[in-house]
Design an enzyme around this catalytic site. Structure first.
Site, PDB file in Angstrom:
ATOM      1  N   LYS A 197      31.431  -7.692  36.782  1.00 43.31           N
ATOM      2  CA  LYS A 197      30.497  -6.570  36.806  1.00 43.31           C
ATOM      3  C   LYS A 197      29.910  -6.228  35.444  1.00 43.31           C
ATOM      4  CE  LYS A 197      29.609  -3.972  39.870  1.00 43.31           C
ATOM      5  NZ  LYS A 197      30.420  -3.078  40.696  1.00 43.31           N
TER       6      LYS A 197
ATOM      7  N   SER B  83      33.816  -3.437  34.788  1.00 39.17           N
ATOM      8  CA  SER B  83      34.643  -2.792  35.796  1.00 39.17           C
ATOM      9  C   SER B  83      36.098  -3.098  35.498  1.00 39.17           C
ATOM     10  CB  SER B  83      34.261  -3.328  37.180  1.00 39.17           C
ATOM     11  OG  SER B  83      35.342  -3.135  38.078  1.00 39.17           O
TER      12      SER B  83
ATOM     13  N   HIS C 222       6.485   1.944  48.845  1.00 39.39           N
ATOM     14  CA  HIS C 222       7.623   2.068  49.776  1.00 39.39           C
ATOM     15  C   HIS C 222       8.741   1.079  49.430  1.00 39.39           C
ATOM     16  CE1 HIS C 222       4.707   4.262  52.334  1.00 39.39           C
ATOM     17  NE2 HIS C 222       3.877   3.297  51.968  1.00 39.39           N
TER      18      HIS C 222
END
Ligand code: ARG
Length: 444
Positions: free
Chosen positions: A279, A273, A152
């Site tokens: 980024k 980016s 999960h």
């Protein structure tokens, strides 16, 4: 150059009818198939030696010119079969018109497509091997690196990065098995089925099948020209392969985030980016994930083409190639990127270990220790749950704190909750896994 059947279709209908934009890539298979067919016709005395030789030479010349790039495929031909036959006749005259004796484009296209798909699968198997080799090498290097295993997406129990990567390899090894299996089943030759009902010429189907590397001719002539389940099987295997690559890609996206920090993806596989200077975006992994839907679409498209078609050949089946080729191309491209991306990724042992040290992923081991010392597991589970609720890492609890929860505890519990020990004591057969992967790599 237009068509082989003498009439004409005009305007948009001609565009609709044409498949050469898609099937021109099968030029090699088409020529090799025609060479085998002509050689067989000659051996059977259906073609004269002189015609057979003229056809062989003519086709060899076309093949050589296409390979060299000195002959351009004429996109005004209806399909690649038309282009090759018309070019041949243009070059050698009369004899070229005899090539199509005891053959139809229906058995011809089915043969070409099987040959092409077989070759593509061989290429894909090599690419899968490359990806498995890259995974294997990282798994060996990080066989003992402790990391949290998840269910999960919640930290669950400790595993090692090597063991985790072996799971990836196992998925790809099964994908290779499915593709090899599809290849084996499709390896029968449709030639000789002709349009749908065979031929009255004394042909030798075993001859052409063997010459083209098929195991045998397809037995039933209607089936030979109408069967496209080999396309469906291939696309189904490719869909699963993509599903697996997509799951790996998703993990690379997660792991390379600052939140996880488990791996750094190699330069050349991340992009910057245009606005945020810090980024490093995992575009390649995202695109592998994104392309997966396309291949599922190809599979659905292929299945839908076949639904409800009466035997034998129907022109609907011309739509088989776009889906199949797109699936083959997409999977090959993604594998070609995934392998070096995994090979070049930099795992971070300390970040994985740190994540494993938080979140009580050794709580089960604590409960197991009690169960080994006579406490029924369900009760032991309750004691461990109580310790977890105290909020202090299990390695850091004092023996008094342990004893307060259960008098059964003694010093040896510390060994049981030690992360390396947790991993070592589990039945994670990393050596056997690596040996199985190595056996797969050696098969090739
Ligand atoms: N281009 C066709 C295809 O891909 C070749 C077969 C044409 N056969 C026919 N009967 N019109 O299916």
């Amino acid at each position: 150059m237009n068509n082989l059947w003498g009439g004409a279709v005009a305007g948009a209908a001609r565009t609709l009818n044409s498949s050469i934009e898609t099937d021109s890539r099968m030029w090699r298979e088409d020529i090799l198939g025609s060479m085998a067919h002509a050689a067989m016709l000659t051996e059977q005395g259906i073609l004269s030696r002189a015609d057979g030789e003229a056809i062989r030479e003519g086709l060899a010349g076309i093949l050589a010119d296409l390979e060299k790039g000195t002959l351009a495929i004429d996109m005004s031909a209806e399909d690649i079969h038309t282009f090759v036959e018309m070019t041949l006749t243009g070059r050698i005259g009369e004899a070229g018109k005899r090539l199509h004796t005891a053959r139809s484009r229906n058995d011809q296209v089915a043969t070409d497509l099987r040959l092409y798909t077989r070759g593509q699968i061989e290429g894909l198997l090599g690419l899968i091997r490359g990806a498995v080799a890259a995974i294997h090498d990282k798994a060996v290097e990080y066989a003992g690196a402790v990391m949290p295993g998840y269910t999960h997406l919640q930290r669950a129990q400790p595993v090692t990065f090597g063991h985790y990567l072996c799971a990836w390899a196992m998925m790809l090894i099964r994908d290779a098995g499915r593709l090899a299996d599809a290849k084996k089943r499709m390896n029968q030759c449709p030639l000789g089925a002709c349009a749908l009902a065979g031929t009255s010429f004394p042909i030798d189907r075993e001859n052409t099948a063997a010459a083209l590397g098929f195991d045998r001719p397809v037995l039933n002539s209607l089936d030979a020209v109408s069967d496209r389940d080999f396309c469906v099987e291939t696309l189904a295997a490719l869909s699963l392969l993509m599903a697996h690559m997509s799951r790996m890609a998703e993990e690379l996206v997660l792991w390379s985030s600052l939140e996880f920090g488990f791996v750094t993806l190699p330069e050349g596989f991340v992009t910057g980016s245009s606005i945020m200077p810090q980024k490093k975006n995992p575009d390649m992994a995202e695109l592998i994930r994104g392309k997966t839907g396309r291949v599922y679409g190809d599979l659905m498209g292929m299945l839908t083409v076949l639904k409800g078609l009466p035997l034998a050949y129907n022109k609907d089946m011309q739509e088989d190639k776009q889906a199949l080729f797109d699936g083959l191309d997409t999977a090959a491209l993604c594998l070609s990127v995934l392998a070096p991306m995994i090979g070049g990724m930099q795992p971070h042992r300390s970040a994985m270990r740190k994540a494993a040290g938080a979140g009580f992923i050794n709580a089960t081991d604590c409960a197991d220790w009690l169960a080994e010392h006579g406490v029924p597991f369900r009760e032991a589970y309750g004691v461990a749950a109580g310790l977890v609720r105290q909020g202090k890492p299990l390695e850091e609890l004092t023996l008094d704190e342990y004893r307060a929860a259960s008098p059964v505890f003694d010093e040896s519990v510390y060994q049981a909750v030690d992360l390396d020990e947790c991993v070592r004591r589990r039945n994670l057969p990393i050596d056997e896994e690596l040996a199985a992967i190595e056996a797969f790599l050696q098969e090739g």
